[in-house]
Design a protein around this motif. Sequence first.
Motif, PDB file in Angstrom:
ATOM      1  N   PRO A 262      -3.929  -7.275  -7.855  1.00 28.97           N
ATOM      2  CA  PRO A 262      -5.430  -7.314  -7.145  1.00 28.97           C
ATOM      3  C   PRO A 262      -6.624  -7.095  -7.991  1.00 28.97           C
ATOM      4  O   PRO A 262      -6.370  -6.465  -9.185  1.00 28.97           O
ATOM      5  CB  PRO A 262      -5.218  -6.325  -6.195  1.00 28.97           C
TER       6      PRO A 262
ATOM      7  N   THR B  61      -6.592 -11.338  -0.522  1.00 28.57           N
ATOM      8  CA  THR B  61      -6.054 -10.066  -1.332  1.00 28.57           C
ATOM      9  C   THR B  61      -6.861  -9.725  -2.655  1.00 28.57           C
ATOM     10  O   THR B  61      -6.538  -8.681  -3.206  1.00 28.57           O
ATOM     11  CB  THR B  61      -4.421 -10.287  -1.737  1.00 28.57           C
ATOM     12  N   TYR B  62      -7.781 -10.694  -2.945  1.00 29.88           N
ATOM     13  CA  TYR B  62      -8.553 -10.677  -4.159  1.00 29.88           C
ATOM     14  C   TYR B  62      -7.606 -10.499  -5.282  1.00 29.88           C
ATOM     15  O   TYR B  62      -7.914  -9.992  -6.511  1.00 29.88           O
ATOM     16  CB  TYR B  62      -9.257  -9.523  -4.105  1.00 29.88           C
ATOM     17  N   SER B  63      -6.409 -11.031  -5.224  1.00 28.63           N
ATOM     18  CA  SER B  63      -5.259 -10.948  -6.317  1.00 28.63           C
ATOM     19  C   SER B  63      -5.782 -12.234  -7.271  1.00 28.63           C
ATOM     20  O   SER B  63      -6.273 -13.620  -6.751  1.00 28.63           O
ATOM     21  CB  SER B  63      -3.957 -11.351  -5.721  1.00 28.63           C
TER      22      SER B  63
END
Length: 745
Positions: free
Chosen positions: A60, A35-37
């Motif tokens: 994110p 998720t690139y969180s």
Amino acid sequence: MTLSNVDLTNCDREPIHILGSIQSYGYLLAIQPDTYSIVHASDNIAELLGSSPDQLMGKPLDRALAETNLPVNALIEFLNVGRRNGSWEGLNPQAFTLNETSWNLIVHQHEGLIVLEWEPAGDSNILTNQQLVAQALTEVQSSRTLADLLHNTAQRVKKIIGYDRVMVYRFESDWHGHVVAEAKEDDLDPYLGLHYPASDIPRQARELYKVNLVRMIADTTSTPSRILSQPDWPADQPLDLTHSVLRAVSPVHIEYLNNMGVQASMSISLLYRGELWGLIACHNNTPRFVNYPARQAAKFVSQLLSTALEFRKDEEDKSNLLRYREHGQLLHEQLLLDDNIVQALTKRPTTILDLTKATGAALVFNNNVYRLGNAPNEASIRSLADWVKLSDVETFLETNQLPQLYPPAEDFRDVGSGLLGIILSKELNEYVFWFKPERIQQVTWAGNPNKPVTIDERGQQRLSPRKSFEAWTQIVRNTSDIWSEAEVSTVVKLREDVLQIINKQANEIRILNQRLQIAYDELDAFSYTVSHDLRTPLSSIRCYSEILLEEYGQDLNPDARALFQKIIDSTERMRSLIRHILYYSRMSRTELNTQPVDMRELLDGIREEIMVTTKGRSLAINIGDTPPVIADPTMALQLFTNLLSNAAKYTRLTPEAIITVNGKQSDEEVIYTVEDNGIGFDMKQAGKMFDLFKRLENAKSFEGSGVGLAIVKRIINRHQGKIWFHSEPDRGTVFYVSFPTVPTT
């Protein structure tokens, strides 16, 4: 206060890869790969992005950075490309300009997280770095000495990074370090030739140096930035910074550097066959940041040096092994031509003293002692033989510190501080010994190597870094040069040659035969027990389990069915083990039916069977010349099946496994080699290779009973042949088996 109350391993256990902070000159984010969180952030991140860690956590990456001047789309694409490639190694660094400042972004993925680290781009002279790298490549390719190569490498790294001092630091066998080359400013005291204790670079730090090849500490006086985590992140899962370029520094190491007057340091790993050979250690008296391209240029120079070290060491090892084997072959020929073993080993043009770099040797045989070169006196050698007889050693022993194992050796340390020995017969007290003299060393340490004991604020005793680095001299005694793998391999082969001759000359009268007769009687009783008392109930267990599984399998839950299947599988493995044991015990009494064996047909059949059972992997079995052997066909099939099956098994982890079989015939014997590129092993463990149920440490993760090679050994002994081998960890194994050309009876 005594050191006995102090935990001497506290430095070794310090978790330096999860210190929970980074050096303050850079910034860090850690994100989930799907998720690139954001899940981790350095507490100084607001200086770079304008948002506090609390404002970034859980968001994110594109949303979290939307209001910054950072080119978010380019960053996301950079991450996507790295994920598709499976690595950012060839993409780093990614240059960004933010707030009118140039930054380098370095990315890696570890332990399920993607870690983003920003550091200043700094000043970079790419052309100069390229020129220095090109000069280093030319230097490696030239024919200069190793000392010149190390010195010039130190000079070039100093030019690239601009530090006050650059040292090449070599690890010795006990992991203490020795400065073997140095480039420094004129006003600094020289460290060349100084030694540093192993505790200065503890074990877990050495392991990190094998993974992360460049380590920079830009400013020992700065306050590190803590790594913060999102609120629900598990407390027992701190961010692992093993591969980080910004990883903070252990307080113990900061104290150590401050005691040296060093405010910036950089270390570049030097590897030999994947292991740590040494470091290029760089010190600066004031804080100094070296940008990523310059560090990479210095890393490339060190990799060139590592390659040169490996090439030169491999060439030296190969040359020594070839020379020792040539002498070993000459000794073998002398043994075949001379009925007198003592004459063949000690009185001919080539003697046992030619097999190694030893300066003295001794043969203890038929209650006599024969000395060559600078060896201890006869009384000392007899006492040494008595000590070996009572030891646990069965095949050979080697040490470069004999007085530590055998204190009376201190009396002859000037000629025998190092010992390499092979056991011909413990019952008859017969051995061959090689000796290396004491190498008295005046070791100059950088300060007293014994770390001082201090009391911390809680009243706990701890070892603290040395505060003085003035030269501290120690005399090291009772130690010789180490024995190489080539030397060990050569004497192990000689043992086989000598034992073959001994067995021919005294096959009926030696004490060994009496012991073997007792062993054979015990094996007869054991065979009867195995065949009549174990096989029948084992078959019943299997049969009843199969009936239960077939009749009631539908009513059982999956776990119960799986347990029944495990019972069936275990009984099958037990049946196989019993079958091997029976074959082993009966082999010595089975009548030989020797005849010429068509080795091409035999090996092709074995290859076909192995290839059928090893589908789904890259495996090649190459068969070269196949001269016939005079042997029992059934036993020959069993012997080569075991050797090739082992080779196939222990190359299972090799991406492209290659097994090569080749035969060579002479007037006296036919020798076959079975070579693989598998896991290999340390020749110093070779003593238990053919022992029943004994397996080497690195082979225990592979299926096996420890019987196969014992069977091979018995077969070759029945044919009055020989078997020997040479191996190196992770570089494969070669087995040699020889059959006499004259049929045995």
